[in-house]
Design a protein around this motif. Sequence first.
Motif, PDB file in Angstrom:
ATOM      1  N   ASN A  56      46.348  69.883  55.045  1.00 11.95           N
ATOM      2  CA  ASN A  56      45.406  70.170  53.948  1.00 11.95           C
ATOM      3  C   ASN A  56      45.306  71.665  53.657  1.00 11.95           C
ATOM      4  O   ASN A  56      44.266  72.153  53.225  1.00 11.95           O
ATOM      5  CB  ASN A  56      44.019  69.582  54.262  1.00 11.95           C
ATOM      6  CG  ASN A  56      43.193  69.320  53.018  1.00 11.95           C
ATOM      7  OD1 ASN A  56      43.726  69.135  51.930  1.00 11.95           O
ATOM      8  ND2 ASN A  56      41.884  69.312  53.166  1.00 11.95           N
ATOM      9  N   ARG A  72      40.439  68.926  47.525  1.00 13.55           N
ATOM     10  CA  ARG A  72      40.699  69.304  48.911  1.00 13.55           C
ATOM     11  C   ARG A  72      39.634  68.746  49.851  1.00 13.55           C
ATOM     12  O   ARG A  72      39.948  68.278  50.947  1.00 13.55           O
ATOM     13  CB  ARG A  72      40.774  70.827  49.015  1.00 13.55           C
ATOM     14  CG  ARG A  72      41.224  71.299  50.367  1.00 13.55           C
ATOM     15  CD  ARG A  72      41.606  72.783  50.315  1.00 13.55           C
ATOM     16  NE  ARG A  72      42.175  73.165  51.581  1.00 13.55           N
ATOM     17  CZ  ARG A  72      41.540  73.939  52.468  1.00 13.55           C
ATOM     18  NH1 ARG A  72      40.342  74.414  52.198  1.00 13.55           N
ATOM     19  NH2 ARG A  72      42.128  74.239  53.606  1.00 13.55           N
ATOM     20  N   GLU A  76      40.211  66.089  52.883  1.00 14.45           N
ATOM     21  CA  GLU A  76      39.781  66.357  54.259  1.00 14.45           C
ATOM     22  C   GLU A  76      39.028  65.163  54.837  1.00 14.45           C
ATOM     23  O   GLU A  76      39.246  64.775  55.986  1.00 14.45           O
ATOM     24  CB  GLU A  76      38.910  67.605  54.311  1.00 14.45           C
ATOM     25  CG  GLU A  76      38.493  68.008  55.712  1.00 14.45           C
ATOM     26  CD  GLU A  76      39.667  68.384  56.606  1.00 14.45           C
ATOM     27  OE1 GLU A  76      39.596  68.114  57.822  1.00 14.45           O
ATOM     28  OE2 GLU A  76      40.675  68.930  56.093  1.00 14.45           O
ATOM     29  N   SER A  80      40.300  63.027  58.015  1.00 12.69           N
ATOM     30  CA  SER A  80      39.400  62.975  59.172  1.00 12.69           C
ATOM     31  C   SER A  80      39.094  61.540  59.585  1.00 12.69           C
ATOM     32  O   SER A  80      38.818  61.270  60.749  1.00 12.69           O
ATOM     33  CB  SER A  80      38.104  63.726  58.870  1.00 12.69           C
ATOM     34  OG  SER A  80      38.385  65.101  58.699  1.00 12.69           O
TER      35      SER A  80
END
Length: 140
Positions: A56, A72, A76, A80
């Motif tokens: 990322n 972005r 993420e 995650s």
Amino acid sequence: MAEHAPELGLDPDRLVVAGSSAGGGTAAALALMARDRGGPALAGQLLNCPMLDARNDTPSAHQMAGVDTWDRAANEVGWSALLDADRADVSPYASAIWRAGGRAELHAWPGGFHGFDTAVPRSPPAREARLHWLRRLLGA
């Protein structure tokens, strides 16, 4: 699928995996695993807006920060959900194609947003994203 393809009237040499977003990353992982575990050779992978790079931190990830439906920060969150927060030991099945020696084409459409081919499936870019490529790949 390859094992049962003939009885279903399908050609086992023309199998394609497909997926969008996280499913695109999963389809890519499936193709790598099939290769590494002696599974069937796939004719191709149709990966729409795939999640392929867990870092990322690419220029495009930074460029798209705060822009549109998948930026972005959303990326993420997605990564995650799959990986540990520190990402110290990312499986190559979670994040690779070109590095793994695979051939890939990248098609980008101006104005195309994450999942545009699903949101507006009959639009010319969405149809191009699937049908033209599949016909060229499979010789149909």
